[in-house]
Motif scaffolding. Structure first.
Motif, PDB file in Angstrom:
ATOM      1  N   MET A 131       0.853  -1.176   0.000  1.00  0.00           N
ATOM      2  CA  MET A 131       0.000   0.000   0.000  1.00  0.00           C
ATOM      3  C   MET A 131       0.900   1.241   0.000  1.00  0.00           C
ATOM      4  N   ALA A 132       0.649   2.142  -0.934  1.00  0.00           N
ATOM      5  CA  ALA A 132       1.470   3.345  -1.069  1.00  0.00           C
ATOM      6  C   ALA A 132       1.187   4.317   0.063  1.00  0.00           C
ATOM      7  N   PRO A 133       2.226   5.053   0.506  1.00  0.00           N
ATOM      8  CA  PRO A 133       1.984   6.099   1.503  1.00  0.00           C
ATOM      9  C   PRO A 133       0.994   7.115   0.944  1.00  0.00           C
ATOM     10  N   PRO A 134       0.262   7.830   1.823  1.00  0.00           N
ATOM     11  CA  PRO A 134      -0.748   8.776   1.342  1.00  0.00           C
ATOM     12  C   PRO A 134      -0.211   9.810   0.370  1.00  0.00           C
ATOM     13  N   LEU A 170     -11.069  14.978   4.829  1.00  0.00           N
ATOM     14  CA  LEU A 170     -10.117  15.372   3.789  1.00  0.00           C
ATOM     15  C   LEU A 170      -8.718  15.173   4.346  1.00  0.00           C
ATOM     16  N   LEU A 171      -7.860  14.466   3.595  1.00  0.00           N
ATOM     17  CA  LEU A 171      -6.470  14.261   3.991  1.00  0.00           C
ATOM     18  C   LEU A 171      -5.574  15.098   3.098  1.00  0.00           C
ATOM     19  N   LEU A 172      -4.873  16.061   3.703  1.00  0.00           N
ATOM     20  CA  LEU A 172      -3.892  16.888   2.990  1.00  0.00           C
ATOM     21  C   LEU A 172      -2.531  16.230   3.169  1.00  0.00           C
ATOM     22  N   THR A 173      -1.863  15.914   2.053  1.00  0.00           N
ATOM     23  CA  THR A 173      -0.589  15.227   2.142  1.00  0.00           C
ATOM     24  C   THR A 173       0.327  15.631   0.993  1.00  0.00           C
ATOM     25  N   PRO A 174       1.547  16.006   1.246  1.00  0.00           N
ATOM     26  CA  PRO A 174       2.113  16.270   2.575  1.00  0.00           C
ATOM     27  C   PRO A 174       1.626  17.611   3.108  1.00  0.00           C
ATOM     28  N   ALA A 175       1.553  17.704   4.414  1.00  0.00           N
ATOM     29  CA  ALA A 175       1.141  18.956   5.068  1.00  0.00           C
ATOM     30  C   ALA A 175       1.550  18.905   6.537  1.00  0.00           C
ATOM     31  N   GLY A 176       1.945  20.058   7.063  1.00  0.00           N
ATOM     32  CA  GLY A 176       2.333  20.147   8.464  1.00  0.00           C
ATOM     33  C   GLY A 176       1.516  21.148   9.248  1.00  0.00           C
ATOM     34  N   SER A 177       0.721  21.964   8.530  1.00  0.00           N
ATOM     35  CA  SER A 177      -0.132  22.943   9.206  1.00  0.00           C
ATOM     36  C   SER A 177      -1.247  23.349   8.257  1.00  0.00           C
ATOM     37  N   ARG A 187       3.352  15.033   9.026  1.00  0.00           N
ATOM     38  CA  ARG A 187       3.541  14.840   7.587  1.00  0.00           C
ATOM     39  C   ARG A 187       2.230  14.920   6.819  1.00  0.00           C
ATOM     40  N   HIS A 188       1.105  14.756   7.539  1.00  0.00           N
ATOM     41  CA  HIS A 188      -0.217  14.761   6.927  1.00  0.00           C
ATOM     42  C   HIS A 188      -1.181  15.472   7.866  1.00  0.00           C
ATOM     43  N   VAL A 189      -2.224  16.065   7.291  1.00  0.00           N
ATOM     44  CA  VAL A 189      -3.256  16.708   8.102  1.00  0.00           C
ATOM     45  C   VAL A 189      -4.612  16.169   7.657  1.00  0.00           C
ATOM     46  N   LEU A 190      -5.389  15.724   8.622  1.00  0.00           N
ATOM     47  CA  LEU A 190      -6.732  15.214   8.380  1.00  0.00           C
ATOM     48  C   LEU A 190      -7.730  16.260   8.858  1.00  0.00           C
ATOM     49  N   GLU A 191      -8.694  16.617   8.001  1.00  0.00           N
ATOM     50  CA  GLU A 191      -9.701  17.622   8.352  1.00  0.00           C
ATOM     51  C   GLU A 191     -11.088  17.004   8.252  1.00  0.00           C
TER      52      GLU A 191
END
Length: 123
Positions: free
Chosen positions: A1-4, A46-53, A93-97
């Protein structure tokens, strides 16, 4: 499975404990920039990737924000009203909203590891 961050933009399924949640992955610059702007609500997450803020400027509703490390383990969960700037999180590394209150209903808290799967269309 690939990383997000190596998954295409679009629909996926988020697994949190026993919950299966509709998930939209935003991995491209364009999709991350758009995020939830212009929406009145979100179905699922919603998953923002890559994201730190993240920020909630020009957003129409409050959101829950979960900061995830490279292994999709939750580092922090906060609720942000519109018009705020979230602080960057070390190791995020990821942000979930999701809509405000949704993550508590899913039992998402610090230390929880989530799973992201492609959306199954063969049903």
């Amino acid at each position: 499975m690939a990383p997000p961050e190596h998954r295409p933009d679009g629909p996926h399924t988020l697994h949190i404990n026993a919950h299966r949640i509709p998930l939209e992955v935003a991995a491209s610059y364009k999709a991350r920039t758009r995020g939830l702007l212009g929406r009145d609500t979100i179905e699922g997450a919603l998953l923002l990737t890559p994201a730190g803020s993240v920020h909630t400027f020009r957003m129409r509703f409050a959101i829950d924000v979960a900061y995830l490390d490279r292994n999709l383990r939750v580092l922090a969960v906060v609720t942000m009203p519109p018009g705020r700037l979230g602080l960057p999180r070390l190791r995020s590394r990821h942000v979930l909203e999701a809509a405000a209150g949704a993550m508590a209903g899913w039992g998402l808290r610090v230390g929880t590891t989530v799973q992201v799967d492609p959306l199954r269309t063969d049903r």
